[in-house]
Design an enzyme around this catalytic site. Structure first.
Site, short mmCIF file in Angstrom:
data_model
loop_
_atom_site.label_atom_id
_atom_site.label_comp_id
_atom_site.label_asym_id
_atom_site.label_seq_id
_atom_site.Cartn_x
_atom_site.Cartn_y
_atom_site.Cartn_z
N TYR A 108 0.84 -1.19 0.00
CA TYR A 108 0.00 0.00 0.00
C TYR A 108 0.88 1.25 0.00
O TYR A 108 0.59 2.22 -0.70
CB TYR A 108 -0.93 0.00 1.21
N ASN A 131 -12.84 -0.83 -4.07
CA ASN A 131 -12.77 -1.21 -5.48
C ASN A 131 -13.99 -2.06 -5.86
O ASN A 131 -14.19 -3.14 -5.31
CB ASN A 131 -11.48 -1.99 -5.72
N CYS A 139 -6.86 -5.12 -7.23
CA CYS A 139 -6.55 -4.79 -5.85
C CYS A 139 -5.89 -5.96 -5.11
O CYS A 139 -5.24 -5.76 -4.09
CB CYS A 139 -7.79 -4.30 -5.13
N HIS A 140 -6.03 -7.17 -5.66
CA HIS A 140 -5.41 -8.33 -5.02
C HIS A 140 -3.89 -8.27 -5.08
O HIS A 140 -3.22 -9.00 -4.36
CB HIS A 140 -5.92 -9.63 -5.66
N GLU A 166 -1.04 -15.91 -10.77
CA GLU A 166 -0.21 -14.96 -11.49
C GLU A 166 1.28 -15.21 -11.26
O GLU A 166 2.12 -14.46 -11.78
CB GLU A 166 -0.58 -13.53 -11.08
#
Length: 171
Positions: A108, A131, A139-140, A166
């Protein structure tokens, strides 16, 4: 006059998802159907109380991009058009989130610094938490200062799965 929105439900490896699209095909909400009360309330707050959702026939471009993402084409979501609503600051944060490539993670604080607002850490966190378009606004990909998993509207298990999908290691 009620705002026209189309609702499309799609299965995913993480459960059923709901896509809400405006009349131009832009995604306004992408949420998990097990959390439907929450995303419906948020949709009304961002786009007006008189929203009418109509079932969408066929498969949207956004749904095709989601299927490609889950099949391993991680960049497939990059071109999905969105209409999240929100405040100018939220939109700034959400735009910055879309610039985080798949397979990458930030804290963040790093995102706040990228925005030129290093002292706005909490505001960035709140915007991230608000979000409305899971996955497409990724946002993950934000983690706590120590690299730990922190809040995700869809639950930490889903967040961990998405990061692993990912190729992001967590420790």
């Amino acid at each position: 006059m009620a705002a026209p929105f189309r609702l499309e439900r799609r299965s995913s490896p993480l459960g059923e998802m709901a896509l809400v699209l405006d009349d131009e095909g832009r995604v306004c909400t992408l949420g998990w159907t097990d959390l439907e009360d929450r995303w419906r309330r948020d949709l009304r707050l961002r786009h007006g109380a008189d929203i009418v959702l109509q079932a969408r026939a066929g498969r949207s471009r956004a749904a095709e991009a989601l299927e490609a993402y889950f099949a391993g084409e991680l960049a497939a979501l990059d071109a999905v058009a969105v209409n999240p609503g929100g405040t100018p600051f939220q939109q700034e944060v959400w735009k910055a989130l879309r610039e985080i490539p798949a397979g990458t993670r930030l804290t963040y604080a790093q995102l706040a610094t990228r925005l030129g607002r290093p002292a706005a850490l909490r505001a960035v966190g709140h915007a991230n938490g608000a979000n409305p378009i899971s996955l497409v606004i990724p946002c993950h990909r934000l983690l706590g200062a120590d690299g730990s998993l922190t809040g995700y509207g869809g639950g930490l298990k889903r967040k961990a799965w998405l990061l692993a999908h990912e190729g992001v290691g967590l420790g």
